[in-house]
Design a protein around this motif. Structure first.
Motif, PDB file in Angstrom:
ATOM      1  N   GLU A   1      31.550  53.550 -22.124  1.00 20.53           N
ATOM      2  CA  GLU A   1      30.403  53.236 -21.264  1.00 20.53           C
ATOM      3  C   GLU A   1      30.247  51.725 -21.103  1.00 20.53           C
ATOM      4  O   GLU A   1      29.948  51.239 -20.015  1.00 20.53           O
ATOM      5  N   ARG A   2      30.432  50.984 -22.219  1.00 22.56           N
ATOM      6  CA  ARG A   2      30.330  49.525 -22.129  1.00 22.56           C
ATOM      7  C   ARG A   2      31.347  48.968 -21.151  1.00 22.56           C
ATOM      8  O   ARG A   2      31.050  48.090 -20.348  1.00 22.56           O
ATOM      9  N   ILE A   3      32.562  49.484 -21.223  1.00 22.31           N
ATOM     10  CA  ILE A   3      33.616  48.996 -20.340  1.00 22.31           C
ATOM     11  C   ILE A   3      33.270  49.273 -18.884  1.00 22.31           C
ATOM     12  O   ILE A   3      33.359  48.392 -18.023  1.00 22.31           O
ATOM     13  N   ILE A   4      32.856  50.519 -18.574  1.00 29.28           N
ATOM     14  CA  ILE A   4      32.549  50.876 -17.187  1.00 29.28           C
ATOM     15  C   ILE A   4      31.362  50.080 -16.670  1.00 29.28           C
ATOM     16  O   ILE A   4      31.367  49.566 -15.549  1.00 29.28           O
ATOM     17  N   ASP A   5      30.311  49.950 -17.493  1.00 23.06           N
ATOM     18  CA  ASP A   5      29.116  49.234 -17.035  1.00 23.06           C
ATOM     19  C   ASP A   5      29.385  47.753 -16.840  1.00 23.06           C
ATOM     20  O   ASP A   5      28.587  47.057 -16.194  1.00 23.06           O
ATOM     21  N   HIS A   6      30.489  47.252 -17.399  1.00 19.45           N
ATOM     22  CA  HIS A   6      30.877  45.855 -17.217  1.00 19.45           C
ATOM     23  C   HIS A   6      31.990  45.720 -16.189  1.00 19.45           C
ATOM     24  O   HIS A   6      32.667  44.699 -16.137  1.00 19.45           O
ATOM     25  N   SER A   7      32.233  46.746 -15.404  1.00 13.16           N
ATOM     26  CA  SER A   7      33.320  46.727 -14.429  1.00 13.16           C
ATOM     27  C   SER A   7      32.758  46.930 -13.025  1.00 13.16           C
ATOM     28  O   SER A   7      31.604  47.314 -12.862  1.00 13.16           O
ATOM     29  N   PRO A   8      33.590  46.707 -11.997  1.00 16.94           N
ATOM     30  CA  PRO A   8      33.125  46.939 -10.620  1.00 16.94           C
ATOM     31  C   PRO A   8      33.237  48.395 -10.184  1.00 16.94           C
ATOM     32  O   PRO A   8      32.922  48.714  -9.050  1.00 16.94           O
ATOM     33  N   VAL A   9      33.676  49.291 -11.069  1.00 17.40           N
ATOM     34  CA  VAL A   9      33.850  50.698 -10.727  1.00 17.40           C
ATOM     35  C   VAL A   9      32.569  51.463 -11.051  1.00 17.40           C
ATOM     36  O   VAL A   9      32.087  51.416 -12.176  1.00 17.40           O
TER      37      VAL A   9
END
Length: 431
Positions: free
Chosen positions: A29-37
């Motif tokens: 979740e951290r990765i996705i929320d810090h990404s443009p996706v």
């Protein structure tokens, strides 16, 4: 590096199955929320005119100006934000995929932001079916491709400009200046790659353009006051971020590391500036700062998110930072299950048998190592890079990596959280 991985793998084995699930999903979740996706879970209507009520959306939907609550509450259906001229085509394409029994749906179309701006997105969606083959949900991601679409539509007119831009990109993104301690900072030296600003090194050295004239008017006084204060307080160097305007009127964010030069009497004579273009990183950083607080139902949210990511073209990673930044090969602490897109298994990386650097093309690896090391040493927060990797079968694929650099309280890099996306077809399109 192998011993560290084994030790941490041992620690993970002591956790309960639920703790392991929570750990993986917290990282994801951290990765996705810090990404443009942006990730979605839509309810299927199973009608030609789908409206797509939203059961889940990732917190970074704020990039579009909307909140998670706007969709989850039902105030907005996803169809409400699809651009009117594109909605019918999207409905027809999705209906065709549903009726023909397909599992995946891939479509480019326009959406309308809360501000009224129109953006192009690429949707990659998995059609979830029950035991009778009836579609119950759509699990998917959308990715902003506005710049790509604009480039495609303007390709014929932009070929010459694109060639110039490619020449600039192929050079280092770090520009070097030596300014005299005079008003607006006239230059005694400028590195050749200042051409990214639209001017030649000669333009600066001969005084045809002065660096201070390029600083955004809203930032100029802040930059000047900071320089004056640091000089008066006896600093030898410092770092600051601000905006520049190129000759063509393009806005760039830069990070400047300034070294203050003094004569034998302590009087400031020159400023040596190392200016790094951080526009992409800054845009991503602003998007990160807009993320909302996580929703209460943590486990179900993370399970939905992992399912969505594992059915998308974006592979998520958590890499451990090594001691030797310029030669590190990035042991993997987490990788999403859809790494199988490239022929590998999660255990290939978590066991330490394969380090991430092992799959980067040998011709690209030194450049990836050097650029990541430079950004880390300069205090950067984001790393964005296109390069080639090798699949398990030996095929070569182009990927784009977008990574958030994690640091401890002392500012030391501890790990990297990022995503890679296969862009081989785009790289081969020629525009």
């Amino acid at each position: 590096m192998g011993s560290n991985i084994s030790k941490e793998t041992g620690n993970r084995s002591e956790k309960s199955p639920l703790e392991k699930v929570l750990d993986r999903k917290e990282i994801l979740e951290r990765i996705i929320d810090h990404s443009p996706v942006i990730a979605f879970l839509w309810t299927a209507d199973n009608t030609p005119e789908e409206k797509w009520p939203v059961e889940y959306v990732s917190a970074n939907v704020t990039q579009l100006g909307y909140t998670v609550e706007d969709f989850i509450s039902g105030r907005l259906l996803y169809a409400d934000i699809v651009y009117g001229e594109d909605l019918e085509q999207v409905e027809r394409s999705l209906e065709k995929s549903r009726v023909e029994g397909k599992s995946f749906f891939d479509q480019e179309y326009r959406i309308v932001l809360e501000s009224g701006d129109i953006r192009w997105v690429d949707e990659r969606t998995y059609l979830q079916r029950d035991e009778n083959g009836i579609v119950t949900h759509y699990q998917g991601t959308i990715f902003d491709i506005t710049d790509q679409k604009n480039n495609e539509m303007l390709c014929e007119k932009a070929l010459k400009k694109q060639k110039d831009l490619e020449d600039i990109i192929n050079n280092s993104s770090t520009m070097v200046f030596l300014w005299r301690a005079d008003e607006f900072w006239p230059a005694d030296y400028a590195s050749p790659n200042v051409s990214r600003l639209g001017y030649s090194a000669e333009d600066f050295v001969l005084g045809r353009i002065i660096y201070g004239d390029l600083i955004h008017q809203d930032d100029y006084n802040t930059v000047k006051d900071e320089l004056d204060q640091r000089s008066e307080e006896g600093y030898d160097d410092y770092t600051q971020e601000y905006r520049l305007l190129t000759k063509a009127g393009e806005l760039l964010w830069v990070n400047e590391k300034t070294f203050i030069k003094r004569d034998v009497n302590g009087n400031v004579t020159h400023f040596q500036g190392i200016v790094q273009d951080i526009t992409k990183q800054k845009v991503s950083e602003i998007a990160l700062d807009e993320a909302l607080v996580k929703q209460n139902d943590l486990l179900s949210r993370k399970q939905a998110l992992e399912t969505i990511v594992n059915h998308s073209p974006v592979v998520a990673f958590l890499w451990k930072a090594g001691e030797d930044d310029e030669k590190e090969l990035w042991p993997v602490e987490f990788v999403s299950d859809n790494i199988t897109h490239f022929g590998y298994d999660v255990d290939d990386f978590l066991s330490g048998d394969i380090l991430y650097g092992n799959i980067i093309h040998a011709d690209d690896l030194p450049e990836v190592q050097l650029e990541l090391s430079d950004i880390c040493n300069e205090g950067g927060k984001m790393f964005v890079k296109e390069y080639r990797i090798l699949t398990r079968s030996g095929d070569i694929r182009w990927v784009e990596e977008q990574t958030f650099i994690q640091r401890n309280d002392e500012g030391k890099v501890t790990d990297y959280q990022g995503v890679i996306q296969d862009i081989t077809e785009r790289k081969g399109s020629g525009c």
